[in-house]
Design a protein around this motif. Structure first.
Motif, short mmCIF file in Angstrom:
data_model
loop_
_atom_site.label_atom_id
_atom_site.label_comp_id
_atom_site.label_asym_id
_atom_site.label_seq_id
_atom_site.Cartn_x
_atom_site.Cartn_y
_atom_site.Cartn_z
N ARG A 203 18.88 37.67 11.35
CA ARG A 203 18.29 36.45 10.77
C ARG A 203 16.98 36.76 10.05
NH1 ARG A 203 16.38 32.75 14.48
NH2 ARG A 203 16.61 31.00 13.08
N GLY A 204 16.20 37.70 10.62
CA GLY A 204 14.92 38.05 10.04
C GLY A 204 14.97 39.22 9.09
N ARG A 205 16.19 39.67 8.76
CA ARG A 205 16.37 40.80 7.84
C ARG A 205 15.54 42.00 8.27
NH1 ARG A 205 14.63 39.52 2.43
NH2 ARG A 205 15.79 41.39 1.82
N GLY A 206 15.71 42.36 9.53
CA GLY A 206 15.02 43.52 10.07
C GLY A 206 13.78 43.19 10.85
N LYS A 207 13.25 41.99 10.66
CA LYS A 207 12.12 41.52 11.45
C LYS A 207 12.64 40.55 12.51
CE LYS A 207 8.70 41.82 7.71
NZ LYS A 207 7.70 41.07 6.90
N LEU A 208 12.03 40.59 13.68
CA LEU A 208 12.54 39.77 14.78
C LEU A 208 12.21 38.30 14.52
CD1 LEU A 208 13.97 39.88 17.49
CD2 LEU A 208 11.73 40.05 18.60
N ARG A 209 13.25 37.50 14.38
CA ARG A 209 13.09 36.05 14.21
C ARG A 209 13.78 35.37 15.38
NH1 ARG A 209 15.32 32.23 9.24
NH2 ARG A 209 14.49 30.27 10.06
N ILE A 210 13.02 35.07 16.39
CA ILE A 210 13.57 34.59 17.66
C ILE A 210 14.12 33.17 17.51
CG2 ILE A 210 13.05 34.12 20.08
CD1 ILE A 210 10.77 36.15 19.86
N ARG A 211 15.33 32.98 17.97
CA ARG A 211 15.90 31.62 18.00
C ARG A 211 15.27 30.85 19.14
NH1 ARG A 211 21.71 31.49 19.06
NH2 ARG A 211 21.60 29.30 18.55
N MET A 212 14.68 29.71 18.83
CA MET A 212 14.05 28.89 19.85
C MET A 212 14.94 27.75 20.31
SD MET A 212 10.18 28.56 18.42
CE MET A 212 9.14 30.01 18.21
N THR A 213 15.96 27.46 19.52
CA THR A 213 16.84 26.36 19.87
C THR A 213 18.22 26.62 19.28
OG1 THR A 213 17.10 23.94 19.81
CG2 THR A 213 16.26 25.01 17.81
N ASP A 214 19.18 25.88 19.72
CA ASP A 214 20.53 25.99 19.16
C ASP A 214 20.55 25.18 17.86
OD1 ASP A 214 23.17 26.02 18.51
OD2 ASP A 214 23.91 25.30 20.45
N ASP A 215 20.30 25.88 16.75
CA ASP A 215 20.16 25.16 15.48
C ASP A 215 21.48 24.64 14.93
OD1 ASP A 215 21.21 27.61 14.78
OD2 ASP A 215 19.42 28.31 13.72
#
Length: 601
Positions: A203-215
């Motif tokens: 999701r972050g294209r190599g950067k950590l993009r943490i999912r905070m919710t079930d989008d």
């Protein structure tokens, strides 16, 4: 002789080989793709190894510490004394004694809620050992003498980031809840967690993009931001939404809401049960809301004055065309409130009296003590940020979101690391966190002006310090009635800083302090029965004096605001239907198309 059975063996099981095989094959394929993409982007950019200039700040702190070794030794002796006491207490517990803990976490700290942190002597030792170490690091940093104020703030902030990151709750082998889940599932939680980690990296294209919710559970305009209305006007920077009435009569004076463009407006219209917009409509307000564009490189040269002219000024013109009313009550939220204050100062010079009352939600206009966001405002960081924005024409939405998340790292970063990656669970569907993750971009010119002229130089509070569209602003010329709403636990706009506006505006002013923080303290409907608020009709120069004389009232501040604003003009008029009977036709249904553009589009 038969082997003695392990009574706990039933609690452990091996993972399903098929699941392990599928997961590891998926990990190999996705991991190779992520690494390849990351290395490609790294080769295309010469990244600064220390873009936040943290190393220099800690080097300066170390130099100061070495100049006073006695103070450092005293702190170390205190730390080791407490540590020896902890060792002794742990030994006594193992022998059946129940000694008092050496240190306890804050009551609001939810990381150690599992009973095993206290019931099991090993985990109790780990917990107290961490808390002692954290206290030691913070005390050493806070006790460093002679550091410039900004350097001290930066060192303190990043020390707390380090301390939070090193919490034993964040690691498999020192978190009893994770160990228990691993034993019960045969390690399948860790396999799922690894898959979740890869998904977030993708999701972050190599950067950590943490999912905070079930989008997947939310759709703007379908189950959030669903208050009925129409877009009745738009320009390059915004769409203006007029909401449909629910009462036969409405207050004659319409209401305009200016949200921040750092986030999207629907924080005020998440669900029907917590929508301030829907509630205001039900109280008889004709509600108009600005929905800002999610800008791209084509809007790189849009400045703060463009946001003023194409935002509140254009909206007031449109409202007059739609309703025939020249005057309006206006709300500004956070950066939208800063824009409102700037617009009022601009209007004061131009003798424009269309704003009949101004309400400010968690708004700073005096940035001298800007809170922890000030950590990111120094010449080195601003120059690096401006260089990055000059290449794209905007600031990427995730960068601002990451900054805000760092202000509450345990709640908005590490709790999800534990849940998603260690426990292997899917995040819970939560509308507020979906909104929080729906980030927006910032035009380069506007954002540079905002950070430099307001945060770094604090020019807005200086008479004539800011010039917008050829007019020098002076907030002391603002004479409209003002309602200032702040929140007690605000990490973004500290309430004592927002209180300073009470000493600037010259009209009648009411200051109200809500419990909770920048978001939850504002989006707090009366029916929820949550969070109190404080009122005090007096406005002494110092915020502590105001709070000392304030009265705490149960529940939401919303009814207090409505009583205040409706008392200014109780004249009623027939309900106004968007796109009918006025000078503006409906363009599309609310919430409009601008709000649906995501920063990743």
């Amino acid at each position: 002789m038969a082997e003695t059975e392990n009574p706990n063996a039933a609690q452990f099981r091996l993972p399903d080989p098929a699941i392990v095989s599928r997961t590891m094959a998926d990990v190999a394929e996705r991991g190779q793709r992520i690494v390849s993409d990351f290395l490609k982007r790294q080769s295309e950019s010469a990244a600064d190894p220390d873009p936040l200039k943290i190393g220099h700040a800690f080097l300066e702190m170390t130099t100061r510490l070495m100049a006073n070794p006695g103070r450092l030794m005293q702190a170390q002796l205190g730390f080791w004394h407490d540590y020896l006491t902890l060792w002794q207490n742990t030994a006594r517990r193992m022998l059946g004694d129940e000694p008092k803990p050496v240190i306890a976490e804050d009551d609001k700290d939810r990381r150690f809620k599992d009973d095993a942190w206290r019931d099991h002597e090993v985990f109790d030792f780990i917990r107290q050992s961490y808390l002692l170490s954290a206290r030691y690091f913070r005390s050493v940093v806070e006790g460093t003498e002679g550091l410039p104020a900004h350097t001290a703030q930066k060192v303190d902030f990043y020390t707390r980031q380090f301390v939070d990151a090193m919490s034993p709750t964040n690691f498999l082998m020192t978190n009893p809840e994770v160990l228990r889940r691993t034993a019960e599932s045969g390690g399948e939680n860790l396999l799922r967690g690894l898959s979740n980690l890869l998904s977030d990296l993708e999701r972050g294209r190599g950067k950590l993009r943490i999912r905070m919710t079930d989008d997947t559970k939310f759709r703007v305009g379908e189950n959030i931001a669903v208050t009925p209305g129409k877009v009745v006007f738009q320009n390059d920077l915004m769409q203006l939404i007029q909401y449909s009435p629910t009462t036969k009569e409405v207050l004659k004076r319409p209401l305009l809401i200016i949200p921040p463009w750092i986030n999207k407006f629907y924080i005020l219209d998440l669900r029907p049960k917590n929508s301030f917009i829907r509630w205001a409509v039900e109280q008889g307000h004709t509600v108009f809301v600005i929905s800002w564009v999610n800008p791209d490189e084509k809007l790189a040269e849009k400045g703060f004055d463009d946001y003023m002219l194409e935002g509140p000024y254009a909206a007031l013109d449109a409202i007059e065309a739609a309703t025939g009313e020249k005057g309006a009550n206006v709300i500004g939220y956070c950066l939208g409130g800063t824009l409102l204050a700037s617009t009022l100062a601009h209007m004061a010079v131009r003798k424009d009296t269309r704003v009949k009352s101004a309400t400010f939600f968690t708004t700073m206009v005096d940035f001298e003590e800007a809170g922890e966001l000030g950590v990111f405002i120094d010449e080195e960081q601003l120059s690096a940020l401006e260089e990055k924005m000059s290449k794209l024409g905007y600031l990427e939405g995730r960068e601002m979101a990451t900054t805000f998340n760092m202000l509450r790292a345990n709640d908005l970063i590490w709790s999800f690391v534990v849940n998603n990656y260690l426990m292997g669970q899917e995040p819970f569907p939560f509308d507020l966190l979906y909104w929080n993750d729906d980030s927006t971009r910032m035009p380069a010119k506007m954002h540079s002006f905002y950070l430099r002229r307001m945060y770094q130089q604090n020019d807005l509070v200086k008479p004539g310090g800011v010039d917008l569209a050829g007019v020098k602003l002076d907030l002391r010329k603002v004479k409209v009635p003002a309602y200032i709403l702040s929140t007690r636990e605000d990490h973004i706009a500290p309430w004592k800083s927002t209180y300073r506006a009470t000493q600037l505006y010259k009209g009648s002013t009411r200051f109200v302090l809500a419990a909770s923080g920048h978001i939850a303290g504002v989006a707090n409907p009366p029916d929820a029965g949550k969070y109190s608020h404080w009122v005090n009709a007096e406005l002494p120069p110092e915020p502590d004096a105001w709070f000392k004389g304030a009265t705490e009232l149960a529940g939401s501040w919303w009814p207090d605001w409505h009583r205040w604003v409706s008392a200014l003009d109780r004249t009623m008029a027939p309900a106004r239907v968007p796109g009918q009977g006025g000078g503006l036709a409906a363009i599309e249904d609310a919430p409009g198309s601008f709000v649906k553009v995501m920063a990743t589009d």
